[in-house]
Design a protein around this motif. Structure first.
Motif, PDB file in Angstrom:
ATOM      1  N   ALA A 194       1.146  -0.779   0.014  1.00  0.00           N
ATOM      2  CA  ALA A 194      -0.097  -0.384  -0.213  1.00  0.00           C
ATOM      3  C   ALA A 194       0.471   1.176  -0.032  1.00  0.00           C
ATOM      4  N   GLU A 195       2.181   0.815   0.798  1.00  0.00           N
ATOM      5  CA  GLU A 195       2.257   2.974   0.821  1.00  0.00           C
ATOM      6  C   GLU A 195       3.987   2.369  -0.649  1.00  0.00           C
ATOM      7  N   GLU A 196       4.094   1.622  -0.937  1.00  0.00           N
ATOM      8  CA  GLU A 196       4.681   1.518  -2.600  1.00  0.00           C
ATOM      9  C   GLU A 196       3.726   2.031  -3.169  1.00  0.00           C
ATOM     10  N   MET A 197       2.794   1.239  -3.453  1.00  0.00           N
ATOM     11  CA  MET A 197       1.472   2.422  -4.412  1.00  0.00           C
ATOM     12  C   MET A 197       1.306   3.783  -4.194  1.00  0.00           C
ATOM     13  N   ALA A 198       0.770   4.263  -3.727  1.00  0.00           N
ATOM     14  CA  ALA A 198       0.547   4.971  -3.232  1.00  0.00           C
ATOM     15  C   ALA A 198       2.226   6.049  -3.375  1.00  0.00           C
ATOM     16  N   ARG A 199       2.925   5.888  -3.007  1.00  0.00           N
ATOM     17  CA  ARG A 199       4.232   6.384  -3.541  1.00  0.00           C
ATOM     18  C   ARG A 199       4.824   6.523  -4.692  1.00  0.00           C
ATOM     19  N   ARG A 200       4.194   6.176  -5.855  1.00  0.00           N
ATOM     20  CA  ARG A 200       4.147   5.653  -6.963  1.00  0.00           C
ATOM     21  C   ARG A 200       3.107   6.500  -7.778  1.00  0.00           C
ATOM     22  N   GLY A 201       2.028   6.840  -6.274  1.00  0.00           N
ATOM     23  CA  GLY A 201       1.175   7.631  -7.408  1.00  0.00           C
ATOM     24  C   GLY A 201      -0.166   6.725  -7.656  1.00  0.00           C
ATOM     25  N   GLU A 202      -0.011   5.941  -7.580  1.00  0.00           N
ATOM     26  CA  GLU A 202      -1.540   4.989  -7.917  1.00  0.00           C
ATOM     27  C   GLU A 202      -2.655   4.367  -6.420  1.00  0.00           C
ATOM     28  N   ALA A 260       5.470  -3.386 -13.035  1.00  0.00           N
ATOM     29  CA  ALA A 260       5.130  -1.899 -13.549  1.00  0.00           C
ATOM     30  C   ALA A 260       3.100  -1.371 -13.877  1.00  0.00           C
ATOM     31  N   LEU A 261       2.546  -2.639 -13.434  1.00  0.00           N
ATOM     32  CA  LEU A 261       1.162  -2.480 -13.748  1.00  0.00           C
ATOM     33  C   LEU A 261       0.132  -3.155 -12.748  1.00  0.00           C
ATOM     34  N   LEU A 262       0.494  -3.022 -11.815  1.00  0.00           N
ATOM     35  CA  LEU A 262      -0.317  -3.434 -11.468  1.00  0.00           C
ATOM     36  C   LEU A 262      -1.782  -2.367 -10.706  1.00  0.00           C
ATOM     37  N   THR A 263      -3.161  -2.951 -10.916  1.00  0.00           N
ATOM     38  CA  THR A 263      -4.675  -2.777 -10.701  1.00  0.00           C
ATOM     39  C   THR A 263      -5.303  -3.001  -9.551  1.00  0.00           C
ATOM     40  N   PRO A 264      -5.801  -2.297  -8.866  1.00  0.00           N
ATOM     41  CA  PRO A 264      -6.666  -3.162  -8.015  1.00  0.00           C
ATOM     42  C   PRO A 264      -6.625  -4.432  -8.299  1.00  0.00           C
ATOM     43  N   TYR A 265      -7.343  -4.969  -9.307  1.00  0.00           N
ATOM     44  CA  TYR A 265      -7.527  -6.119  -9.800  1.00  0.00           C
ATOM     45  C   TYR A 265      -6.342  -6.954  -9.351  1.00  0.00           C
ATOM     46  N   ARG A 266      -5.655  -7.143 -10.331  1.00  0.00           N
ATOM     47  CA  ARG A 266      -4.164  -7.357 -10.330  1.00  0.00           C
ATOM     48  C   ARG A 266      -4.314  -7.813  -8.712  1.00  0.00           C
ATOM     49  N   ALA A 267      -4.175  -6.450  -7.203  1.00  0.00           N
ATOM     50  CA  ALA A 267      -3.598  -5.931  -6.428  1.00  0.00           C
ATOM     51  C   ALA A 267      -5.328  -7.856  -5.262  1.00  0.00           C
ATOM     52  N   LEU A 268      -5.949  -7.652  -5.825  1.00  0.00           N
ATOM     53  CA  LEU A 268      -6.609  -8.652  -5.028  1.00  0.00           C
ATOM     54  C   LEU A 268      -6.574 -10.660  -5.928  1.00  0.00           C
ATOM     55  N   ALA A 269      -5.894 -10.240  -7.217  1.00  0.00           N
ATOM     56  CA  ALA A 269      -6.031 -11.563  -7.648  1.00  0.00           C
ATOM     57  C   ALA A 269      -4.183 -12.034  -6.980  1.00  0.00           C
ATOM     58  N   ILE A 270      -3.857 -10.991  -6.773  1.00  0.00           N
ATOM     59  CA  ILE A 270      -1.929 -11.706  -6.039  1.00  0.00           C
ATOM     60  C   ILE A 270      -3.090 -11.823  -3.963  1.00  0.00           C
ATOM     61  N   ALA A 271      -3.884 -11.790  -4.165  1.00  0.00           N
ATOM     62  CA  ALA A 271      -3.902 -11.931  -2.846  1.00  0.00           C
ATOM     63  C   ALA A 271      -5.071 -13.485  -2.630  1.00  0.00           C
ATOM     64  N   VAL A 272      -5.646 -13.088  -3.495  1.00  0.00           N
ATOM     65  CA  VAL A 272      -6.802 -14.553  -4.158  1.00  0.00           C
ATOM     66  C   VAL A 272      -4.961 -16.279  -3.723  1.00  0.00           C
ATOM     67  N   ASP A 273      -4.302 -15.663  -4.638  1.00  0.00           N
ATOM     68  CA  ASP A 273      -3.489 -16.070  -5.231  1.00  0.00           C
ATOM     69  C   ASP A 273      -2.356 -17.074  -3.307  1.00  0.00           C
ATOM     70  N   ALA A 277      -3.745   1.709  -4.014  1.00  0.00           N
ATOM     71  CA  ALA A 277      -3.002   1.456  -3.076  1.00  0.00           C
ATOM     72  C   ALA A 277      -4.226   1.477  -1.881  1.00  0.00           C
ATOM     73  N   GLU A 278      -4.982   1.496  -2.450  1.00  0.00           N
ATOM     74  CA  GLU A 278      -6.681   1.975  -1.636  1.00  0.00           C
ATOM     75  C   GLU A 278      -6.665   0.660  -1.380  1.00  0.00           C
ATOM     76  N   ALA A 279      -6.650  -0.341  -2.069  1.00  0.00           N
ATOM     77  CA  ALA A 279      -6.855  -1.973  -2.834  1.00  0.00           C
ATOM     78  C   ALA A 279      -6.383  -2.362  -1.937  1.00  0.00           C
ATOM     79  N   PHE A 280      -4.455  -2.433  -1.818  1.00  0.00           N
ATOM     80  CA  PHE A 280      -4.282  -2.893  -0.669  1.00  0.00           C
ATOM     81  C   PHE A 280      -3.558  -2.444   0.788  1.00  0.00           C
ATOM     82  N   ARG A 281      -4.611  -0.827   1.277  1.00  0.00           N
ATOM     83  CA  ARG A 281      -5.295  -1.419   2.799  1.00  0.00           C
ATOM     84  C   ARG A 281      -6.179  -1.773   3.352  1.00  0.00           C
ATOM     85  N   LYS A 282      -7.510  -2.195   1.972  1.00  0.00           N
ATOM     86  CA  LYS A 282      -8.079  -2.790   2.020  1.00  0.00           C
ATOM     87  C   LYS A 282      -7.831  -4.013   2.531  1.00  0.00           C
TER      88      LYS A 282
END
Length: 295
Positions: free
Chosen positions: A37-45, A101-114, A49-54
């Motif tokens: 979440a911190e890394e995505m916020a630092r990148r301006g995404e 370089a292409l993390l989206t909220p969908y990809r964040a959640l896909a990582i969590a499912v994995d 970042a909010e998806a990872f905080r959730k």
């Protein structure tokens, strides 16, 4: 379903060790999601970042449930770290995310499912090798909880996928019906990659980072190339290199989709060759990013 790629070689454990392992899995997830979440916020995404905080908040709830389960068994959560007992696959998706370089909220959640599914696989190994029936029973219960948690996250993932599709206007990958179609699509994307990498290499050279510019130009660094001495300079180089990864990852996505259902043998061979090349270029950029992180 994502599983473990190798046998974790887990020996029979007792109940206290199972509690320690379960606690370590949850703590690792909380720490990784917070860092991402911190890394995505630092990148301006901000949205990712909010998806990872959730996800961090959800993992904290799951961790509390594990601690309550341990208390109900009369087991204290151990002070000692059990991280070393976790198979390396448990951290694999997080590490891939940090380099993406292409993390989206969908990809964040896909990582969590994995990660939930890998934890499920690990618990099933522990249950199968348990000598104590109580350990087998509790490991199976933990495995079921991971599957239930994964089901919740898959619901979130589907919703994120629909949002991503709406934002993209339903844009699909190029239609690939033959080897000729694929050759044209690869040529078009490679041309765009080279255009973007030339632009980014020029910006890196202007910023005084010849070594990173050479990585994008696929040239060997000149002897005596000075290292970046400024933290701010390294951060700017890192941002530009992450941007350079994006078109390579888009090309990789297209090629992976083709390999799932190649229209013919020539397309399959082309996709495999081009994907190997794209992965090699991503790895080279990744190594440069690692060196900048150590600056």
């Amino acid at each position: 379903m994502q599983s473990l790629t190798t046998d974790p070689q887990a020996s029979a454990i007792d109940l206290a060790e199972l509690v320690g392992i379960a606690h370590a899995i949850e703590v690792a997830a909380i720490e990784r999601y917070r860092w991402l979440a911190e890394e995505m916020a630092r990148r301006g995404e901000a949205e990712t970042a909010e998806a990872f905080r959730k996800l961090e908040a959800e993992e904290r709830r799951h961790s509390a449930a594990v601690d309550a389960w341990a208390a109900a068994l009369g087991q204290a959560v151990p002070d000692a770290s059990f991280d070393w007992r976790l198979p390396p696959e448990v951290a694999q998706s997080w590490e891939e995310a940090a380099a993406s370089a292409l993390l989206t909220p969908y990809r964040a959640l896909a990582i969590a499912v994995d990660n939930e599914q890998r934890a499920f696989a690990f618990y099933t190994y522990l249950a199968a090798r348990a000598e104590d029936p109580a350990v087998a029973r509790e490991a199976e219960a933990l495995a079921r909880q991971e599957l239930e948690h994964a089901a919740v996250l898959r619901t979130w993932r589907r919703a994120a996928w629909r949002r991503d599709r709406r934002r993209a206007g339903g844009q699909a990958l190029p239609a690939i019906e033959s080897g000729a179609d694929l050759a044209a699509a690869i040529a078009a994307q490679k041309s765009e990659i080279e255009r973007q990498h030339r632009r980014l290499a020029d910006r890196l050279r202007a910023a005084g980072d010849e070594a990173s510019a050479d990585v994008l130009a696929e040239a060997a660094p000149a002897p005596g190339t000075p290292a970046l001495r400024s933290r701010a300079g390294a951060d700017e180089s890192r941002r530009l290199l992450i941007e350079a990864q994006q078109p390579l990852e888009r090309l990789s996505e297209m090629l992976e989709a083709v390999l799932l259902a190649p229209p013919d043998e020539s397309a399959q061979a082309q996709a495999q060759e081009a994907l190997s090349e794209a992965i090699a270029r991503l790895a080279r950029i990744g190594r440069r990013l690692d060196s900048l992180a150590a600056t």
